[in-house]
Design a protein around this motif. Sequence first.
Motif, PDB file in Angstrom:
ATOM      1  N   ARG A   1      30.213 -71.557 104.380  1.00  0.00           N
ATOM      2  CA  ARG A   1      31.026 -70.822 105.185  1.00  0.00           C
ATOM      3  C   ARG A   1      32.364 -71.012 105.332  1.00  0.00           C
ATOM      4  NH1 ARG A   1      28.250 -69.885 110.289  1.00  0.00           N
ATOM      5  NH2 ARG A   1      29.747 -70.762 111.481  1.00  0.00           N
ATOM      6  N   CYS A   2      33.070 -70.097 104.481  1.00  0.00           N
ATOM      7  CA  CYS A   2      34.568 -70.498 104.027  1.00  0.00           C
ATOM      8  C   CYS A   2      35.490 -69.554 104.529  1.00  0.00           C
ATOM      9  CB  CYS A   2      34.498 -70.585 102.475  1.00  0.00           C
ATOM     10  SG  CYS A   2      33.007 -71.339 101.655  1.00  0.00           S
ATOM     11  N   GLN A   3      36.752 -69.979 104.633  1.00  0.00           N
ATOM     12  CA  GLN A   3      37.932 -69.130 104.714  1.00  0.00           C
ATOM     13  C   GLN A   3      39.017 -69.724 103.906  1.00  0.00           C
ATOM     14  OE1 GLN A   3      39.375 -68.649 108.817  1.00  0.00           O
ATOM     15  NE2 GLN A   3      39.759 -66.629 108.211  1.00  0.00           N
ATOM     16  N   GLY A   4      39.682 -68.830 103.025  1.00  0.00           N
ATOM     17  CA  GLY A   4      40.706 -69.178 102.040  1.00  0.00           C
ATOM     18  C   GLY A   4      42.057 -69.467 102.944  1.00  0.00           C
ATOM     19  N   PRO A   5      42.998 -69.910 102.433  1.00  0.00           N
ATOM     20  CA  PRO A   5      44.456 -69.977 102.735  1.00  0.00           C
ATOM     21  C   PRO A   5      45.133 -68.745 103.232  1.00  0.00           C
ATOM     22  CG  PRO A   5      44.382 -71.117 100.587  1.00  0.00           C
ATOM     23  CD  PRO A   5      43.170 -70.344 100.653  1.00  0.00           C
ATOM     24  N   ASP A   6      45.697 -68.749 104.332  1.00  0.00           N
ATOM     25  CA  ASP A   6      46.261 -67.469 105.054  1.00  0.00           C
ATOM     26  C   ASP A   6      47.195 -66.818 104.099  1.00  0.00           C
ATOM     27  OD1 ASP A   6      46.681 -66.050 107.388  1.00  0.00           O
ATOM     28  OD2 ASP A   6      48.857 -66.718 107.233  1.00  0.00           O
ATOM     29  N   GLY A   7      46.787 -65.432 104.200  1.00  0.00           N
ATOM     30  CA  GLY A   7      47.429 -64.460 103.218  1.00  0.00           C
ATOM     31  C   GLY A   7      47.135 -64.432 101.781  1.00  0.00           C
ATOM     32  N   ARG A   8      45.856 -65.021 101.530  1.00  0.00           N
ATOM     33  CA  ARG A   8      45.535 -64.982  99.906  1.00  0.00           C
ATOM     34  C   ARG A   8      44.294 -64.246  99.923  1.00  0.00           C
ATOM     35  NH1 ARG A   8      47.510 -69.897  96.383  1.00  0.00           N
ATOM     36  NH2 ARG A   8      49.820 -70.087  97.246  1.00  0.00           N
ATOM     37  N   CYS A   9      44.115 -63.458  98.803  1.00  0.00           N
ATOM     38  CA  CYS A   9      42.855 -62.738  98.757  1.00  0.00           C
ATOM     39  C   CYS A   9      42.076 -63.639  97.571  1.00  0.00           C
ATOM     40  CB  CYS A   9      43.104 -61.466  98.006  1.00  0.00           C
ATOM     41  SG  CYS A   9      44.228 -61.121  96.721  1.00  0.00           S
ATOM     42  N   THR A  10      40.937 -63.229  97.391  1.00  0.00           N
ATOM     43  CA  THR A  10      40.112 -64.199  96.438  1.00  0.00           C
ATOM     44  C   THR A  10      39.267 -63.135  95.413  1.00  0.00           C
ATOM     45  OG1 THR A  10      39.627 -65.683  98.205  1.00  0.00           O
ATOM     46  CG2 THR A  10      38.154 -65.604  96.197  1.00  0.00           C
ATOM     47  N   VAL A  11      39.530 -63.413  93.977  1.00  0.00           N
ATOM     48  CA  VAL A  11      38.977 -62.951  92.967  1.00  0.00           C
ATOM     49  C   VAL A  11      38.430 -64.056  92.107  1.00  0.00           C
ATOM     50  CG1 VAL A  11      39.356 -61.479  90.876  1.00  0.00           C
ATOM     51  CG2 VAL A  11      40.720 -61.261  92.882  1.00  0.00           C
TER      52      VAL A  11
ATOM     53  N   SER B   1      24.649 -73.874  90.909  1.00  0.00           N
ATOM     54  CA  SER B   1      25.727 -72.924  90.812  1.00  0.00           C
ATOM     55  C   SER B   1      26.865 -73.410  90.001  1.00  0.00           C
ATOM     56  CB  SER B   1      26.033 -72.901  92.322  1.00  0.00           C
ATOM     57  OG  SER B   1      27.392 -71.848  92.511  1.00  0.00           O
ATOM     58  N   ASP B   2      27.358 -72.305  89.496  1.00  0.00           N
ATOM     59  CA  ASP B   2      28.781 -72.514  88.895  1.00  0.00           C
ATOM     60  C   ASP B   2      29.748 -71.352  88.993  1.00  0.00           C
ATOM     61  OD1 ASP B   2      30.794 -73.300  86.884  1.00  0.00           O
ATOM     62  OD2 ASP B   2      29.317 -73.455  85.151  1.00  0.00           O
ATOM     63  N   ILE B   3      30.888 -71.554  89.687  1.00  0.00           N
ATOM     64  CA  ILE B   3      31.736 -70.420  90.045  1.00  0.00           C
ATOM     65  C   ILE B   3      33.263 -70.600  89.486  1.00  0.00           C
ATOM     66  CG2 ILE B   3      30.401 -69.642  91.831  1.00  0.00           C
ATOM     67  CD1 ILE B   3      32.284 -70.988  93.755  1.00  0.00           C
ATOM     68  N   VAL B   4      33.857 -69.704  89.033  1.00  0.00           N
ATOM     69  CA  VAL B   4      35.329 -69.657  88.922  1.00  0.00           C
ATOM     70  C   VAL B   4      36.155 -68.675  89.606  1.00  0.00           C
ATOM     71  CG1 VAL B   4      35.172 -68.162  86.793  1.00  0.00           C
ATOM     72  CG2 VAL B   4      37.345 -69.833  87.065  1.00  0.00           C
ATOM     73  N   VAL B   5      37.217 -69.156  90.478  1.00  0.00           N
ATOM     74  CA  VAL B   5      37.657 -68.356  91.322  1.00  0.00           C
ATOM     75  C   VAL B   5      39.197 -68.472  91.531  1.00  0.00           C
ATOM     76  CG1 VAL B   5      37.878 -68.001  93.831  1.00  0.00           C
ATOM     77  CG2 VAL B   5      35.830 -68.683  92.995  1.00  0.00           C
ATOM     78  N   ALA B   6      40.018 -67.423  91.789  1.00  0.00           N
ATOM     79  CA  ALA B   6      41.492 -67.421  91.643  1.00  0.00           C
ATOM     80  C   ALA B   6      41.823 -66.976  93.274  1.00  0.00           C
ATOM     81  CB  ALA B   6      42.147 -66.502  90.821  1.00  0.00           C
ATOM     82  N   SER B   7      42.491 -67.855  93.724  1.00  0.00           N
ATOM     83  CA  SER B   7      42.988 -67.401  95.134  1.00  0.00           C
ATOM     84  C   SER B   7      44.475 -66.941  95.072  1.00  0.00           C
ATOM     85  CB  SER B   7      42.882 -68.672  96.141  1.00  0.00           C
ATOM     86  OG  SER B   7      43.515 -68.398  97.408  1.00  0.00           O
ATOM     87  N   LEU B   8      44.798 -65.822  95.335  1.00  0.00           N
ATOM     88  CA  LEU B   8      46.288 -65.253  95.140  1.00  0.00           C
ATOM     89  C   LEU B   8      46.904 -64.754  96.516  1.00  0.00           C
ATOM     90  CD1 LEU B   8      44.361 -62.841  92.546  1.00  0.00           C
ATOM     91  CD2 LEU B   8      45.651 -65.054  91.897  1.00  0.00           C
ATOM     92  N   ASP B   9      48.054 -65.044  96.419  1.00  0.00           N
ATOM     93  CA  ASP B   9      48.785 -64.620  97.586  1.00  0.00           C
ATOM     94  C   ASP B   9      48.917 -63.141  97.320  1.00  0.00           C
ATOM     95  OD1 ASP B   9      51.596 -63.269  98.174  1.00  0.00           O
ATOM     96  OD2 ASP B   9      51.772 -65.089  99.056  1.00  0.00           O
TER      97      ASP B   9
END
Length: 343
Positions: free
Chosen positions: A68-78, A116-124
């Motif tokens: 259960r996760c939530q990223g930094p405020d104002g940032r989308c996730t790809v 599990s193995d993931i690669v993620v970008a969190s973007l403004d």
Amino acid sequence: MLPPPSTAPGQYLSVETSDAQLQAACLPGWTQDYMQLSCGQFVGRLIEVKLGPVQVYRETLNQATDERCQGPDGRCTVGMTLSGPGGFLQGRPMGEHSLWVLPANEFIRYRAPQDSDIVVASLDTEVLLRHARIVLDRDITPLLDDAPLRGLTSLTGTRFRRMLGNAIRASATSPELLRHDASLRQLASDVLDACVLALGESQLDTRLLRDQQHVHRAIVDRAREFILDRRGAAPTVTDLCEQLRMSRRGLHHAFVHVLDISPVAFIRQVRLHEVRRMLVEDGVPASTAAHAWGFWHLGIFSQYYKALFGELPSVTARTPGHARLRPLDARMAGALADELVLG
């Protein structure tokens, strides 16, 4: 067009942990809670690089976990999985070339499979949208809200994975680049290019929307809250059925569908995780933590605990949290980065 000058220096982090809850706390800027589902000793690894408006990370876990996760405020996730099918994001099954697309501030529910193995970008989000208007000459806002999973071709998925891998490898091998604004901005721009192009070439895959797991996900979340609200009470499956107004058969189906475990096992595992949290974070005696969560027979409790976590509760109590979190060996960090680029 490059992103605006960064307001903070670049940062690089690589860690290895032997506890799911500590692993959840490692990722800077994120609020996360991990529950280990499969049995055995946990090993998690994280490599993260911060590039101003862009954050890139790779995470590997050897045990199945419910996150259960939530990223930094104002940032989308790809992002995308590197371990193939088997995981579920927002209650939907992930395909081999599924692209994660989640808008800012959305609460994320991810069931990670074993290995599990993931690669993620969190973007403004504003930076991403501005970049997309220049690169694609279009507004990609609808793509962020359309569906949490989109399909990629093998070629596009490989290109996306390699660019994020290049960002991680460059930061790992030449950390001094993170101290120079020009190189920091250029690397962030290249990552944004990769994300924008992947989004632009992705397709809505209706097969990813057919699974009904997201309906059962809400049932599991409500059950977990009910258990945690009754510390020491050790609720039964009957208690859950009454609270959720469901039949025993329906409850069993929901849990097997979402987590691949029975409600009985789930109740026990939630309580065992809370005991472990007390041992690792608070340093209380094992018997005190066990009794606090309703385990009255310490012999049976120890058996359950060792089966799930791969060690006796007395061992956990003697090993402080900081000993379970250590910098990732440079050779291992380099190998993980190379896998993204060369794999």
